[in-house]
Design a protein around this motif. Structure first.
Motif, PDB file in Angstrom:
ATOM      1  N   GLY A   7       0.774  -1.226   0.000  1.00 19.85           N
ATOM      2  CA  GLY A   7       0.000   0.000   0.000  1.00 19.85           C
ATOM      3  C   GLY A   7       0.807   1.278   0.000  1.00 19.85           C
ATOM      4  N   ASN A  18      -3.378   4.173   2.519  1.00 27.72           N
ATOM      5  CA  ASN A  18      -3.843   3.126   3.413  1.00 27.72           C
ATOM      6  C   ASN A  18      -2.933   1.907   3.249  1.00 27.72           C
ATOM      7  N   SER A  20      -1.623  -1.920   4.214  1.00 27.89           N
ATOM      8  CA  SER A  20      -2.182  -3.188   4.660  1.00 27.89           C
ATOM      9  C   SER A  20      -1.064  -4.125   5.072  1.00 27.89           C
ATOM     10  N   CYS A  21      -1.349  -4.987   6.026  1.00 25.23           N
ATOM     11  CA  CYS A  21      -0.401  -6.000   6.455  1.00 25.23           C
ATOM     12  C   CYS A  21      -1.169  -7.304   6.652  1.00 25.23           C
ATOM     13  N   ALA A  22      -0.916  -8.250   5.767  1.00 22.29           N
ATOM     14  CA  ALA A  22      -1.600  -9.533   5.830  1.00 22.29           C
ATOM     15  C   ALA A  22      -0.719 -10.547   6.540  1.00 22.29           C
ATOM     16  N   ARG A  71      -8.058  -3.440  12.279  1.00 21.14           N
ATOM     17  CA  ARG A  71      -7.778  -4.831  11.942  1.00 21.14           C
ATOM     18  C   ARG A  71      -9.035  -5.498  11.411  1.00 21.14           C
ATOM     19  N   THR A  77      -5.676  -9.336   8.722  1.00 20.95           N
ATOM     20  CA  THR A  77      -5.039  -8.168   8.131  1.00 20.95           C
ATOM     21  C   THR A  77      -5.180  -6.964   9.048  1.00 20.95           C
ATOM     22  N   TYR A  79      -4.532  -2.694   9.113  1.00 21.54           N
ATOM     23  CA  TYR A  79      -4.438  -1.554   8.214  1.00 21.54           C
ATOM     24  C   TYR A  79      -3.882  -0.337   8.955  1.00 21.54           C
TER      25      TYR A  79
END
Length: 124
Positions: A7, A18, A20-22, A71, A77, A79
């Motif tokens: 992102g 924004n 994101s972290c998956a 989250r 994920t 955010y």
């Protein structure tokens, strides 16, 4: 636990991004997830953290009121909504996760897992 951040990008002053972290792998063990950033020549600094179960959040003073961490447990994920971006927000942003504990964790060494980082550049 594996973390994949995305992102980042180039944005003008006052703009928004924004991140994101998956998370994947043994996500059941994750207790807290956070965001850090590191600018060239500077140490990695805490940005925000959230508790995966309670939703409790904590922010660095420098981003309070501009950034929001959230989250989605179903998607594993986290955010980071960044608004009113400033040139000093330019950095590589990393997501991090830790297992167990019941405090607010802000020091990098308190996190067990790290993502690869995503570049955020704010141009004036």
């Amino acid at each position: 636990v594996q973390l994949q951040a995305s992102g980042g990008g180039l944005v003008q002053v006052g703009g928004s991004l924004n991140l994101s972290c998956a998370a994947s792998g043994s996500v059941f063990s994750v207790n807290d997830m956070g965001w850090y950033r590191q600018a060239p020549g500077k140490e990695r600094e805490f940005v925000a953290t959230t508790n995966y179960m309670s939703g409790r959040t904590h922010y660095a003073d420098s981003v309070k009121g501009r950034f929001t961490i959230s989250r989605d447990n179903d998607k594993n994920t986290v955010y980071l909504q960044m608004n009113s971006l400033k040139p000093e927000d330019t950095a590589v942003y990393y997501c991090a996760a830790r297992s167990s504990g019941s405090y607010v964790y802000t020091a990098p060494y308190e996190y067990h897992y790290w993502g690869q980082g995503t570049q955020v550049t704010v141009s004036s």
